[in-house]
Design a protein around this motif. Structure first.
Motif, PDB file in Angstrom:
ATOM      1  N   LEU A 110       1.076  -1.179   0.552  1.00 14.85           N
ATOM      2  CA  LEU A 110      -0.036   0.141  -0.160  1.00 14.85           C
ATOM      3  C   LEU A 110       0.656   1.148   0.047  1.00 14.85           C
ATOM      4  O   LEU A 110       0.325   2.684  -0.028  1.00 14.85           O
ATOM      5  CB  LEU A 110      -0.851  -0.001   1.125  1.00 14.85           C
ATOM      6  CG  LEU A 110      -1.982  -1.266   1.585  1.00 14.85           C
ATOM      7  CD1 LEU A 110      -3.141  -0.971   2.714  1.00 14.85           C
ATOM      8  CD2 LEU A 110      -2.502  -0.829   0.080  1.00 14.85           C
ATOM      9  N   LYS A 125      -3.590   0.777  -7.704  1.00 11.93           N
ATOM     10  CA  LYS A 125      -3.535   0.744  -6.216  1.00 11.93           C
ATOM     11  C   LYS A 125      -3.514  -0.125  -5.312  1.00 11.93           C
ATOM     12  O   LYS A 125      -2.765  -0.051  -4.092  1.00 11.93           O
ATOM     13  CB  LYS A 125      -4.236   1.672  -5.376  1.00 11.93           C
ATOM     14  CG  LYS A 125      -4.227   3.391  -6.579  1.00 11.93           C
ATOM     15  CD  LYS A 125      -3.409   4.413  -6.011  1.00 11.93           C
ATOM     16  CE  LYS A 125      -3.793   4.622  -5.200  1.00 11.93           C
ATOM     17  NZ  LYS A 125      -2.836   6.229  -5.199  1.00 11.93           N
ATOM     18  N   THR A 138      -5.072  -1.775  -4.331  1.00 13.54           N
ATOM     19  CA  THR A 138      -6.536  -2.552  -3.347  1.00 13.54           C
ATOM     20  C   THR A 138      -7.658  -2.695  -4.083  1.00 13.54           C
ATOM     21  O   THR A 138      -7.901  -2.348  -5.317  1.00 13.54           O
ATOM     22  CB  THR A 138      -6.607  -1.047  -2.834  1.00 13.54           C
ATOM     23  OG1 THR A 138      -6.715  -0.003  -3.056  1.00 13.54           O
ATOM     24  CG2 THR A 138      -5.875  -1.176  -1.266  1.00 13.54           C
ATOM     25  N   ASP A 159     -10.679   3.238  -0.965  1.00 15.32           N
ATOM     26  CA  ASP A 159      -9.171   1.576  -1.120  1.00 15.32           C
ATOM     27  C   ASP A 159      -9.813   0.498  -0.006  1.00 15.32           C
ATOM     28  O   ASP A 159      -9.205   0.036  -0.310  1.00 15.32           O
ATOM     29  CB  ASP A 159      -8.401   2.074  -1.071  1.00 15.32           C
ATOM     30  CG  ASP A 159      -7.607   2.157  -0.065  1.00 15.32           C
ATOM     31  OD1 ASP A 159      -8.514   3.066   0.602  1.00 15.32           O
ATOM     32  OD2 ASP A 159      -6.845   3.058  -0.517  1.00 15.32           O
ATOM     33  N   TYR A 174      -6.340  -5.729   7.044  1.00 20.35           N
ATOM     34  CA  TYR A 174      -5.901  -5.683   5.977  1.00 20.35           C
ATOM     35  C   TYR A 174      -6.240  -7.349   5.702  1.00 20.35           C
ATOM     36  O   TYR A 174      -5.241  -8.030   6.197  1.00 20.35           O
ATOM     37  CB  TYR A 174      -4.356  -5.426   5.604  1.00 20.35           C
ATOM     38  CG  TYR A 174      -3.961  -3.851   5.933  1.00 20.35           C
ATOM     39  CD1 TYR A 174      -3.959  -3.333   5.386  1.00 20.35           C
ATOM     40  CD2 TYR A 174      -3.639  -3.600   7.574  1.00 20.35           C
ATOM     41  CE1 TYR A 174      -4.080  -1.724   5.536  1.00 20.35           C
ATOM     42  CE2 TYR A 174      -3.427  -2.491   7.850  1.00 20.35           C
ATOM     43  CZ  TYR A 174      -3.619  -1.572   6.937  1.00 20.35           C
ATOM     44  OH  TYR A 174      -3.357  -0.002   7.060  1.00 20.35           O
ATOM     45  N   TYR A 231      -9.395  -3.369   4.404  1.00 22.56           N
ATOM     46  CA  TYR A 231      -8.719  -2.900   2.728  1.00 22.56           C
ATOM     47  C   TYR A 231      -8.734  -4.537   2.298  1.00 22.56           C
ATOM     48  O   TYR A 231      -8.159  -5.332   3.028  1.00 22.56           O
ATOM     49  CB  TYR A 231      -7.331  -2.855   3.180  1.00 22.56           C
ATOM     50  CG  TYR A 231      -7.480  -1.350   3.731  1.00 22.56           C
ATOM     51  CD1 TYR A 231      -7.058  -0.384   4.602  1.00 22.56           C
ATOM     52  CD2 TYR A 231      -7.738   0.275   2.522  1.00 22.56           C
ATOM     53  CE1 TYR A 231      -7.760   0.617   5.583  1.00 22.56           C
ATOM     54  CE2 TYR A 231      -7.271   1.508   3.196  1.00 22.56           C
ATOM     55  CZ  TYR A 231      -6.713   1.668   3.971  1.00 22.56           C
ATOM     56  OH  TYR A 231      -7.455   2.663   4.724  1.00 22.56           O
ATOM     57  N   VAL A 268      -6.216  -6.260  -0.286  1.00 26.09           N
ATOM     58  CA  VAL A 268      -5.289  -5.612  -0.708  1.00 26.09           C
ATOM     59  C   VAL A 268      -4.282  -7.293  -2.221  1.00 26.09           C
ATOM     60  O   VAL A 268      -4.729  -7.928  -1.099  1.00 26.09           O
ATOM     61  CB  VAL A 268      -3.604  -5.429   0.626  1.00 26.09           C
ATOM     62  CG1 VAL A 268      -2.523  -4.955  -0.007  1.00 26.09           C
ATOM     63  CG2 VAL A 268      -4.855  -4.701   1.460  1.00 26.09           C
TER      64      VAL A 268
END
Lengths: 340, 525
Positions: free
Chosen positions: B154, B167, B169, B177, B328, B363, B365
């Motif tokens: 990130l 990005k 995400t 995001d 995450y 998030y 990811v």
């Protein structure tokens, strides 16, 4: 150097069905001319007992013995659409669809019986043993087999039913997360007792006591199978398993069951389970679903028990002997907490 | 040992049922214990071929050249399948419900993004001949740097894992995001709290480890149809995914499954069916494709790792007044189902407790590892681990028995949950009381008398004033490309519209796919 015992607890809830809903399942129920019923589904039995639970739901709703119902599943040419066997949705979603289909089939069956007995269908009831009789007059009776024969060959009626169950899809607010994720929740609390060896870092399970609230245990033997097996998986997640032992470093990944460790029979422990039943308003006979949530309380309960035993907090899974030993060393030795 | 506590909530149940509540033997028990139940792999068909895939040895690499000339001439080889042979070689599983963008090829074309990503499929008379031919495929790789840590991925300037999401995400509501949860004012809660505790938790990936690995057998049927025996957990989900990837009407397929040797979430991804069917289409013969144990363990797809930060404010009397969570989810190289797990996790916050101020940011990811998928407890297992370890620490901090601490904070009927729905049909307190009784864990009398059905609602039903951050600059869609990223731009995704106001509540629920598209505003099919 010594072995230390400790107890830890965790309490959890778990949503039933696909998050946000929008996950329909359908069912078809029909009778052959001998009064034997088939439930047609496209749902999957993963070993959890989908066929058996839907069979019992169908038999109860129709008012016939469970032996007179057979569940045929997972053929896309004959079974109507089902979202799939995941998200603890089988019992709740598919069960409701089967219940709706069985209700419709029962309606036709009772009409056909009424015609044969020359009474009003509203005055009839099933005895659950394969007969339909006039309420309060058991001698005015006809077998479901004779009803099915009459419906097929004399009256020209199909004893069949269609069912679908859908929780309408919920939107999600981007700013606040406001949403309707599920219509009901199962609950659990678990107490784990462990023994930690401060010389090797090994954690042995001593016993578990738990209470699970599942709406309704439609088949207590299947519930027991889920809860016992699920807790075993929880022990495995807590103490043994990962395909990436040095995560986020991806190296040293295990390739088979020699390298990917899981608890064997000697690593499990006595598990005393209580099941509570607070029926869900929209569950089939109030049922929720034990499938997924049964492993979840074990992981933190074990971590908390390790703290109680030796005074170290294990915040990274899995809690391997290496991690426990390093934590005990960093602390300067085991520090058993107040026994509880 | 299982005990049914019929005495509890007895007034809410009709226990006068005939078949429900009985421990009837399973319909399929006899077949299972005598070894006669039929699984997908019990369909050995005449002339059946075997499919194996060549997988990337690199976590991230450009494919400069794939040379299959020698492999094609290898004994027993019937067909070699490359990415260009797949009719629609880009898919995302949840496109079936219009959630997310197509981001994963069936066979890699110009890049591989995780170790084990399939590159070519070899269809041969026997597994051995397929493996022998595989050794003769020459791939010229240009290894690229890889990112494995969710927080590294990130950082500004981090390399791009998956060009569909530059990005690194997943994008929620075309704007954010991450998925947010805002309920009350956590900062005010922390200011009022007697203690504040912030902790970090980490769960590594976990393998489903089913006894039966993922697999399927596809065979040409009469009238241009194909019959597919499969280990899938979701028959129509897999069927519709195959229809999309192979670009044929869904009634081209007759899927048969239903008895599965363990799934636990690892058999939703439809890993084998599209290539098995394509193999059958290209050779006119039945084709079997089953993952080996190492493939299942390393390249199938695991429960994804999660990293979780929890900050709590608690009063001396044991009331939790604020809970702030940042988490995450490690999705690996492609989305699969992790994007959905994030939303389910947000719905689960702050656990089964009534806390007046809750703040969540979760998030999804992308990293250069095997894509994660669903597993038993999807989106919740790791969060429950973190929350319940945290609860234990908080109880310790304020000097309250941990069981009583949970009962004190437990949600009850009529309370407001953080996702802004009233709690109903709750039973956490009773579970704690019964578990304590079983474990001979002492509770004070007043705690034993507490109930999920009493003392909820009222002030506990209120939603505290919630500060909403000004809508941010919309997530930059500018392709954040690195020098090693020379891949052609991902299919053009129109720039998202300006940050929209919260969508209006529909007056009545509508149905169907168009309805789905409005949920997250990521309709893309």
């Amino acid at each position: 150097m010594a072995k230390h015992r400790g107890r830890g607890i965790a309490s959890i809830n778990y949503p039933i069905g696909m998050n946000l809903g929008g996950d329909p399942s359908q069912a078809l129920v029909h009778s052959n001319p001998s009064g034997k019923f088939t439930v047609s589904l496209s749902s999957i039995d993963l070993g959890q007992g989908m066929k058996s639970v839907t069979r019992q739901i169908c038999a109860e709703t129709l008012g016939v013995p469970v032996e007179d119902v057979y569940v045929d599943t997972a053929d896309s040419d004959t079974g109507p659409h089902c979202m799939g066997s995941f998200a603890s949705r089988g019992t709740h979603r598919v069960g409701n669809a089967v219940m709706a289909a069985a209700k419709e089939a029962r309606g036709v069956m009772m009409e056909a019986a009424a015609e044969e007995l020359e009474v009003n269908a509203a005055d009839l009831e099933t005895d659950g043993r394969g007969n339909i009789h006039v309420k309060g007059a058991p001698h005015r009776s006809i077998s479901t087999k004779d009803v099915a024969i009459a419906a097929q060959f004399k009256q020209g009626k199909t004893i069949s039913g269609r069912g679908i169950f859908l929780v309408p899809l919920s939107e999600v607010n981007p700013e606040t997360g406001e949403m309707s994720p599920a219509t009901c929740y199962a609950h659990a609390c678990l107490v784990a007792e462990v023994e930690v060896d401060d010389e090797t870092g090994e954690v042995a399970m001593v016993r578990m006591d738990s209470a699970y609230e599942l709406g309704r245990a439609l088949n207590p033997r299947l519930v027991e199978q889920q809860l016992v097996g699920g807790a075993w998986m929880g022990i495995s997640h807590a103490l043994f398993e990962t395909p990436e032992p040095y995560y986020p470093d991806p190296t040293h990944g295990p390739r088979d069951f020699v390298e990917y460790l899981m608890p064997g029979p000697g690593d499990t422990c006595p598990h005393d389970i209580a099941v509570l039943e607070r029926p869900a308003a929209d569950g089939p006979f109030g049922a929720k679903g034990p499938g997924e949530m049964c492993a979840n309380p074990v992981l933190p309960a074990v971590a908390n028990a390790i703290f109680n035993a030796v005074g170290v907090r294990m915040d990274e899974l899995p809690i391997t002997p290496e991690k426990v030993l390093r934590a005990i060393k960093a602390q300067g030795g085991a520090r058993p907490q107040a026994r509880r | 040992m299982l005990e049914l506590r019929k005495d509890i909530f007895a007034d809410e149940r009709d226990d006068n049922l005939k078949e429900i509540g009985k421990g009837t033997q399973r319909q399929d028990m006899l077949g299972h214990v005598t070894g006669t139940s039929t699984y997908f792999d019990d369909h050995k068909l005449q002339g059946m071929l075997h499919l194996k895939v060549l997988r990337s040895p690199h976590a991230h690499a450009r494919l400069r050249r794939i040379d299959t000339m020698e492999a094609e001439r290898s004994p027993g080889v019937r067909r070699i399948i490359r990415g260009a042979d797949v009719p629609r070689n880009l898919n995302t599983l949840l496109s079936l419900i219009n959630f997310g963008k197509d981001d994963e090829p069936s066979l890699a074309v110009d890049k591989v993004r995780y170790k084990g990503e399939p590159i070519v499929a070899i269809v041969a008379d026997s597994p051995r001949e397929a493996y022998e031919a595989m050794a003769k495929v020459r791939v010229d790789y240009e290894p690229l740097p890889a990112v494995f840590d969710v927080e590294e991925a990130l950082k500004p300037g981090a390399l791009v894992v998956n060009e569909t999401y530059p990005k690194n995400t997943f994008i929620y509501h075309d704007v954010y995001d991450h998925q947010k949860l805002r309920f009350g004012d956590v900062e005010r809660g922390f200011a009022e709290a007697d203690h504040v505790l912030e902790q970090r938790y980490q769960m590594s990936p976990i393998e489903h480890a089913p006894t039966e690995t993922n697999g399927s057998i596809a065979a040409p049927d009469t009238n241009g149809r194909y019959v597919v025996y499969t280990s899938t957990q979701a028959l129509f989900f897999s069927l519709d995914t195959c229809a999309k990837i192979l670009d044929v009407p869904s009634n081209t397929f007759h899927f048969i499954g239903g008895t599965v040797g363990g799934g636990f979430g690892g058999k939703v991804d439809t890993l084998t069916e599209p290539l098995a069917i394509l193999g059958a289409m290209l050779t006119g013969r039945p084709v079997r494709y089953q993952l080996g144990r190492e493939e299942e363990m390393q390249f199938g797809s695991p429960r994804g790792a999660e990293r979780i930060y929890i900050k709590d404010g608690v009063m001396r009397d044991g009331r939790i007044v604020a809970r702030k969570i940042r988490a995450y989810f490690d999705s690996g190289a492609y989305t699969r189902l992790s994007s959905y797990a994030v939303v389910k996790c947000v719905a689960h916050l702050p656990g089964p407790y009534t806390i007046p101020n809750v703040h969540g940011d979760v998030y999804c990811v992308f990293t250069n590892r095997t894509p994660a998928t669903a597993m038993r407890g999807f989106g919740v297992t790791a969060m429950d681990f973190a929350l319940e370890c945290q609860m234990d620490k908080l109880a310790h901090l304020v000097g309250i028995d941990p069981m009583e601490f949970r009962i004190l904070n437990a949600y009850r009927d009529g309370d407001m949950k953080a996702h802004r729905r009233e709690a109903k049909n709750t039973a956490l307190i009773e579970c704690a009381q019964v578990a304590a009784e079983k474990a001979k864990w002492p509770l004070r009398e007043e705690v034993k008398r507490m109930s999920s059905r009493k003392d909820g609602g009222g002030s506990r039903a209120a939603i505290s004033p919630t500060p909403i951050e000004p809508a941010p600059q919309r997530a930059a869609v500018s392709q954040q490309r690195t020098t090693y990223d020379r891949a052609p731009p991902a299919p053009i995704h129109e720039p998202p519209p300006p940050a929209p106001p919260p969508p209006p509540r529909p007056q009545s629920p509508s149905h169907g796919a168009t309805r789905f598209s409005s949920v997250f505003g990521t309709r893309r099919r």
